[in-house]
Design a protein around this motif. Structure first.
Motif, PDB file in Angstrom:
ATOM      1  N   THR A   1       0.848  -1.186   0.000  1.00  0.00           N
ATOM      2  CA  THR A   1       0.000   0.000   0.000  1.00  0.00           C
ATOM      3  C   THR A   1       0.885   1.238   0.000  1.00  0.00           C
ATOM      4  O   THR A   1       2.075   1.166   0.317  1.00  0.00           O
ATOM      5  CB  THR A   1      -0.905   0.038   1.240  1.00  0.00           C
ATOM      6  N   THR A   2       0.304   2.391  -0.332  1.00  0.00           N
ATOM      7  CA  THR A   2       1.085   3.624  -0.293  1.00  0.00           C
ATOM      8  C   THR A   2       1.605   3.891   1.110  1.00  0.00           C
ATOM      9  O   THR A   2       2.747   4.327   1.287  1.00  0.00           O
ATOM     10  CB  THR A   2       0.244   4.816  -0.779  1.00  0.00           C
TER      11      THR A   2
ATOM     12  N   ARG B   1      -4.660  11.100   1.298  1.00  0.00           N
ATOM     13  CA  ARG B   1      -3.855  10.351   2.270  1.00  0.00           C
ATOM     14  C   ARG B   1      -4.698   9.944   3.479  1.00  0.00           C
ATOM     15  O   ARG B   1      -4.651   8.793   3.919  1.00  0.00           O
ATOM     16  CB  ARG B   1      -2.671  11.201   2.730  1.00  0.00           C
ATOM     17  N   GLN B   2      -5.478  10.874   4.019  1.00  0.00           N
ATOM     18  CA  GLN B   2      -6.288  10.574   5.201  1.00  0.00           C
ATOM     19  C   GLN B   2      -7.339   9.509   4.916  1.00  0.00           C
ATOM     20  O   GLN B   2      -7.754   8.780   5.821  1.00  0.00           O
ATOM     21  CB  GLN B   2      -6.955  11.853   5.705  1.00  0.00           C
ATOM     22  N   GLY B   3      -7.765   9.409   3.657  1.00  0.00           N
ATOM     23  CA  GLY B   3      -8.744   8.399   3.275  1.00  0.00           C
ATOM     24  C   GLY B   3      -8.137   7.062   2.898  1.00  0.00           C
ATOM     25  O   GLY B   3      -8.834   6.189   2.379  1.00  0.00           O
ATOM     26  N   ASP B   4      -6.830   6.884   3.122  1.00  0.00           N
ATOM     27  CA  ASP B   4      -6.104   5.637   2.870  1.00  0.00           C
ATOM     28  C   ASP B   4      -5.766   5.435   1.397  1.00  0.00           C
ATOM     29  O   ASP B   4      -5.819   4.321   0.878  1.00  0.00           O
ATOM     30  CB  ASP B   4      -6.852   4.424   3.418  1.00  0.00           C
ATOM     31  N   TYR B   5      -5.435   6.542   0.723  1.00  0.00           N
ATOM     32  CA  TYR B   5      -4.811   6.481  -0.595  1.00  0.00           C
ATOM     33  C   TYR B   5      -5.623   5.646  -1.597  1.00  0.00           C
ATOM     34  O   TYR B   5      -6.841   5.728  -1.642  1.00  0.00           O
ATOM     35  CB  TYR B   5      -3.395   5.913  -0.472  1.00  0.00           C
ATOM     36  N   GLU B   6      -4.873   4.848  -2.395  1.00  0.00           N
ATOM     37  CA  GLU B   6      -5.496   4.067  -3.474  1.00  0.00           C
ATOM     38  C   GLU B   6      -6.384   2.946  -2.948  1.00  0.00           C
ATOM     39  O   GLU B   6      -7.253   2.448  -3.677  1.00  0.00           O
ATOM     40  CB  GLU B   6      -4.422   3.491  -4.412  1.00  0.00           C
ATOM     41  N   SER B   7      -6.197   2.543  -1.696  1.00  0.00           N
ATOM     42  CA  SER B   7      -7.029   1.474  -1.152  1.00  0.00           C
ATOM     43  C   SER B   7      -8.500   1.873  -1.117  1.00  0.00           C
ATOM     44  O   SER B   7      -9.383   1.023  -1.236  1.00  0.00           O
ATOM     45  CB  SER B   7      -6.562   1.107   0.261  1.00  0.00           C
ATOM     46  N   THR B   8      -8.769   3.161  -0.965  1.00  0.00           N
ATOM     47  CA  THR B   8     -10.145   3.666  -0.957  1.00  0.00           C
ATOM     48  C   THR B   8     -10.529   4.312  -2.278  1.00  0.00           C
ATOM     49  O   THR B   8     -11.601   4.042  -2.820  1.00  0.00           O
ATOM     50  CB  THR B   8     -10.329   4.693   0.173  1.00  0.00           C
ATOM     51  N   TYR B   9      -9.647   5.159  -2.810  1.00  0.00           N
ATOM     52  CA  TYR B   9     -10.023   6.024  -3.931  1.00  0.00           C
ATOM     53  C   TYR B   9      -9.430   5.613  -5.276  1.00  0.00           C
ATOM     54  O   TYR B   9      -9.805   6.177  -6.302  1.00  0.00           O
ATOM     55  CB  TYR B   9      -9.593   7.464  -3.633  1.00  0.00           C
TER      56      TYR B   9
ATOM     57  N   ALA C   1     -10.066  24.095  -6.954  1.00  0.00           N
ATOM     58  CA  ALA C   1      -9.250  23.087  -7.629  1.00  0.00           C
ATOM     59  C   ALA C   1      -9.952  21.742  -7.565  1.00  0.00           C
ATOM     60  O   ALA C   1     -10.856  21.527  -6.745  1.00  0.00           O
ATOM     61  CB  ALA C   1      -7.868  22.993  -6.987  1.00  0.00           C
ATOM     62  N   MET C   2      -9.505  20.816  -8.439  1.00  0.00           N
ATOM     63  CA  MET C   2     -10.159  19.514  -8.524  1.00  0.00           C
ATOM     64  C   MET C   2      -9.178  18.476  -9.049  1.00  0.00           C
ATOM     65  O   MET C   2      -8.300  18.778  -9.847  1.00  0.00           O
ATOM     66  CB  MET C   2     -11.375  19.615  -9.452  1.00  0.00           C
ATOM     67  N   GLN C   3      -9.325  17.245  -8.568  1.00  0.00           N
ATOM     68  CA  GLN C   3      -8.588  16.106  -9.108  1.00  0.00           C
ATOM     69  C   GLN C   3      -9.463  14.870  -8.973  1.00  0.00           C
ATOM     70  O   GLN C   3     -10.126  14.680  -7.949  1.00  0.00           O
ATOM     71  CB  GLN C   3      -7.255  15.896  -8.380  1.00  0.00           C
ATOM     72  N   LYS C   4      -9.465  14.034 -10.030  1.00  0.00           N
ATOM     73  CA  LYS C   4     -10.294  12.835 -10.018  1.00  0.00           C
ATOM     74  C   LYS C   4      -9.432  11.576  -9.950  1.00  0.00           C
ATOM     75  O   LYS C   4      -8.327  11.533 -10.483  1.00  0.00           O
ATOM     76  CB  LYS C   4     -11.196  12.784 -11.253  1.00  0.00           C
ATOM     77  N   PHE C   5     -10.003  10.553  -9.298  1.00  0.00           N
ATOM     78  CA  PHE C   5      -9.339   9.272  -9.101  1.00  0.00           C
ATOM     79  C   PHE C   5     -10.293   8.155  -9.517  1.00  0.00           C
ATOM     80  O   PHE C   5     -11.510   8.281  -9.369  1.00  0.00           O
ATOM     81  CB  PHE C   5      -8.955   9.087  -7.631  1.00  0.00           C
ATOM     82  N   TYR C   6      -9.713   7.056 -10.000  1.00  0.00           N
ATOM     83  CA  TYR C   6     -10.532   5.917 -10.425  1.00  0.00           C
ATOM     84  C   TYR C   6     -10.185   4.696  -9.594  1.00  0.00           C
ATOM     85  O   TYR C   6      -9.023   4.291  -9.516  1.00  0.00           O
ATOM     86  CB  TYR C   6     -10.309   5.606 -11.901  1.00  0.00           C
ATOM     87  N   LYS C   7     -11.217   4.095  -8.985  1.00  0.00           N
ATOM     88  CA  LYS C   7     -11.058   2.883  -8.186  1.00  0.00           C
ATOM     89  C   LYS C   7     -11.749   1.721  -8.888  1.00  0.00           C
ATOM     90  O   LYS C   7     -12.945   1.793  -9.186  1.00  0.00           O
ATOM     91  CB  LYS C   7     -11.671   3.090  -6.792  1.00  0.00           C
ATOM     92  N   VAL C   8     -11.002   0.654  -9.154  1.00  0.00           N
ATOM     93  CA  VAL C   8     -11.574  -0.525  -9.800  1.00  0.00           C
ATOM     94  C   VAL C   8     -12.746  -1.048  -8.970  1.00  0.00           C
ATOM     95  O   VAL C   8     -12.642  -1.213  -7.755  1.00  0.00           O
ATOM     96  CB  VAL C   8     -10.504  -1.627  -9.966  1.00  0.00           C
ATOM     97  N   GLY C   9     -13.869  -1.270  -9.619  1.00  0.00           N
ATOM     98  CA  GLY C   9     -15.052  -1.785  -8.947  1.00  0.00           C
ATOM     99  C   GLY C   9     -15.920  -0.730  -8.296  1.00  0.00           C
ATOM    100  O   GLY C   9     -17.025  -1.028  -7.838  1.00  0.00           O
ATOM    101  N   LYS C  10     -15.448   0.518  -8.238  1.00  0.00           N
ATOM    102  CA  LYS C  10     -16.204   1.595  -7.594  1.00  0.00           C
ATOM    103  C   LYS C  10     -16.464   2.779  -8.515  1.00  0.00           C
ATOM    104  O   LYS C  10     -17.447   3.489  -8.343  1.00  0.00           O
ATOM    105  CB  LYS C  10     -15.451   2.092  -6.354  1.00  0.00           C
TER     106      LYS C  10
END
Length: 205
Positions: free
Chosen positions: A37-38, A120-128, A142-151
């Motif tokens: 994990t990160t 980071r507080q949301g547990d990095y890639e494990s959540t987001y 400002a804005m940034q988007k993240f992609y989580k497999v299955g979510k």
């Protein structure tokens, strides 16, 4: 004065703040135990940085070289680490981690900024999941988007008056927020999606 809204299904009501209601987010799947994990990567990088020569390679190395290199990101603190869902990350001493995944390609997260700190507080890639693009300026913030497999996609928004908050575009609330104009229609989120006995809601400006 602009009249804010509550959105519940197809119904819009006028209230003191914009609220979108919908189905609550499902519980996150457990991460695969064989992946780093990160959080582990960051701790290991502190130990490893002085022990061997760090290398840059592949898509992360290409991104590093074409987006400012050492002058922007600083020096790499450790080699690239394998992460869940087939992704990878590499930490740099100016507060950045450059991530890569098969679904998103290579992009950076600035952990000295409010969006990166919330990630980071949301547990990095494990959540987001992984960044879909670099943090960008939008009108008012400002804005940034993240992609989580299955979510699906999580959008992180920040403004001086609201601070950083996330919108899950894979759910009914975030889907409607995004399809009906996002911050241009509803303003910035002022909190996270919350679950009630009757469903879920999220408040916007």
């Amino acid at each position: 004065m602009k009249s804010p809204k509550i959105l519940a299904g197809a119904l819009a009501l006028s209230l003191g703040a914009a609220v979108i209601t919908g189905v609550p987010a499902q519980a996150e799947p457990q991460q695969h135990p064989s992946f780093t994990t990160t959080a582990q990567m960051v701790n290991l990088a502190r130990v490893a940085a002085d022990d061997y020569e760090v290398t840059l390679r592949g898509a992360i190395g290409d991104y590093f070289r074409t987006h400012g290199g050492e002058a922007h990101f600083g020096e790499p603190l450790a080699d690239e680490w394998p992460l869940e869902d087939g992704g990878a990350g590499q930490q740099f001493d100016n507060g950045y981690i450059i991530y890569w995944s098969p679904q998103t390609g290579a992009f950076a997260v600035d952990f000295d900024g409010a969006i990166g700190d919330t990630y980071r507080q949301g547990d990095y890639e494990s959540t987001y999941g992984y960044p879909l693009f670099d943090e960008v300026n939008i009108p008012g913030g400002a804005m940034q988007k993240f992609y989580k497999v299955g979510k699906g996609t999580y959008a992180f928004y920040w403004s001086p008056s609201t601070g950083p908050h996330t919108v899950w575009e894979g759910g009914a609330i975030g889907g409607r927020f995004t399809s009906e104009g996002g911050t241009g229609t509803f303003g910035f989120p002022t909190g996270e999606e919350e679950v009630t006995p009757y469903g879920a809601f999220q408040v916007f400006q």
